[in-house]
Design a protein around this motif. Sequence first.
Motif, PDB file in Angstrom:
ATOM      1  N   UNK A   1       2.529  17.953  -0.452  1.00 59.16           N
ATOM      2  CA  UNK A   1       2.120  16.562  -0.630  1.00 59.16           C
ATOM      3  C   UNK A   1       0.613  16.496  -0.430  1.00 59.16           C
ATOM      4  N   UNK A   2      -0.076  15.922  -1.401  1.00 62.46           N
ATOM      5  CA  UNK A   2      -1.527  15.771  -1.325  1.00 62.46           C
ATOM      6  C   UNK A   2      -1.814  14.278  -1.242  1.00 62.46           C
ATOM      7  N   UNK A   3      -2.538  13.875  -0.186  1.00 63.75           N
ATOM      8  CA  UNK A   3      -2.880  12.470   0.010  1.00 63.75           C
ATOM      9  C   UNK A   3      -4.391  12.310  -0.049  1.00 63.75           C
ATOM     10  N   UNK A   4      -4.834  11.438  -0.928  1.00 69.01           N
ATOM     11  CA  UNK A   4      -6.248  11.087  -1.022  1.00 69.01           C
ATOM     12  C   UNK A   4      -6.433   9.694  -0.450  1.00 69.01           C
ATOM     13  N   UNK A   5      -7.429   9.525   0.410  1.00 70.15           N
ATOM     14  CA  UNK A   5      -7.861   8.195   0.826  1.00 70.15           C
ATOM     15  C   UNK A   5      -9.156   7.955   0.059  1.00 70.15           C
ATOM     16  N   UNK A   6      -9.134   6.911  -0.777  1.00 68.96           N
ATOM     17  CA  UNK A   6     -10.255   6.628  -1.674  1.00 68.96           C
ATOM     18  C   UNK A   6     -11.051   5.431  -1.166  1.00 68.96           C
ATOM     19  N   UNK A   7     -12.298   5.331  -1.588  1.00 66.86           N
ATOM     20  CA  UNK A   7     -13.162   4.220  -1.151  1.00 66.86           C
ATOM     21  C   UNK A   7     -12.658   2.883  -1.672  1.00 66.86           C
ATOM     22  N   UNK A   8     -11.957   2.905  -2.809  1.00 67.11           N
ATOM     23  CA  UNK A   8     -11.438   1.669  -3.400  1.00 67.11           C
ATOM     24  C   UNK A   8     -10.287   2.016  -4.327  1.00 67.11           C
ATOM     25  N   UNK A   9      -9.550   1.007  -4.728  1.00 68.81           N
ATOM     26  CA  UNK A   9      -8.513   1.222  -5.734  1.00 68.81           C
ATOM     27  C   UNK A   9      -9.144   1.115  -7.112  1.00 68.81           C
ATOM     28  N   UNK A  10      -8.433   1.580  -8.131  1.00 71.64           N
ATOM     29  CA  UNK A  10      -8.955   1.478  -9.491  1.00 71.64           C
ATOM     30  C   UNK A  10      -8.527   2.656 -10.340  1.00 71.64           C
ATOM     31  N   UNK A  11      -9.217   2.847 -11.462  1.00 65.74           N
ATOM     32  CA  UNK A  11      -8.893   3.949 -12.370  1.00 65.74           C
ATOM     33  C   UNK A  11      -9.531   5.237 -11.869  1.00 65.74           C
ATOM     34  N   UNK A  12      -8.709   6.277 -11.794  1.00 66.95           N
ATOM     35  CA  UNK A  12      -9.186   7.591 -11.365  1.00 66.95           C
ATOM     36  C   UNK A  12      -8.434   8.651 -12.158  1.00 66.95           C
ATOM     37  N   UNK A  13      -9.044   9.815 -12.267  1.00 70.13           N
ATOM     38  CA  UNK A  13      -8.424  10.927 -12.977  1.00 70.13           C
ATOM     39  C   UNK A  13      -8.128  12.053 -11.999  1.00 70.13           C
TER      40      UNK A  13
END
Length: 149
Positions: free
Chosen positions: A126-138
């Motif tokens: 399981x790979x979990x990313x915590x991103x600065x914001x939601x939105x479109x990502x690849x």
Amino acid sequence: MLADTGMILPNFTELRIYPSFTEIRQQYNVPEKFKMYFSRDVFANIVQGSLSIEGIPIESKQVVHKANNLENQTIFVQRHSSEEPQECRVIQADDLLLQNIKTKRYFRAQRHELEYVTIPEQEGTEVTYVLKQQGKATLSYQIHGESHQ
């Protein structure tokens, strides 16, 4: 092959095929905490260091290897349709070494004989990313070509 635990499906998937590897690029509308699950076989073929997110800055990335959760779990073994299932505890999940709860004796079973009390977890990562914001990502990663195996 690839399953995401949050049921977030890609908007599109692009494959770039090269002689020694294939690059997989999947665009998502991602939340700030984005989890992906890779089966053991798929994750083993991902080129080390190639798994990345593009389009949104990453605050953190956590990779957790999930082992089969059967060890020490209670299951039932149905050897013959005319007999009651035997309640057992899993001692070793890899070769299905079990202990009969009533007799305390150990034995091995076949997968088709098992009845589960809970849904068994697949082995994988399981790979979990915590991103600065939601939105479109690849989500982008490379898998080894046939010559690697």
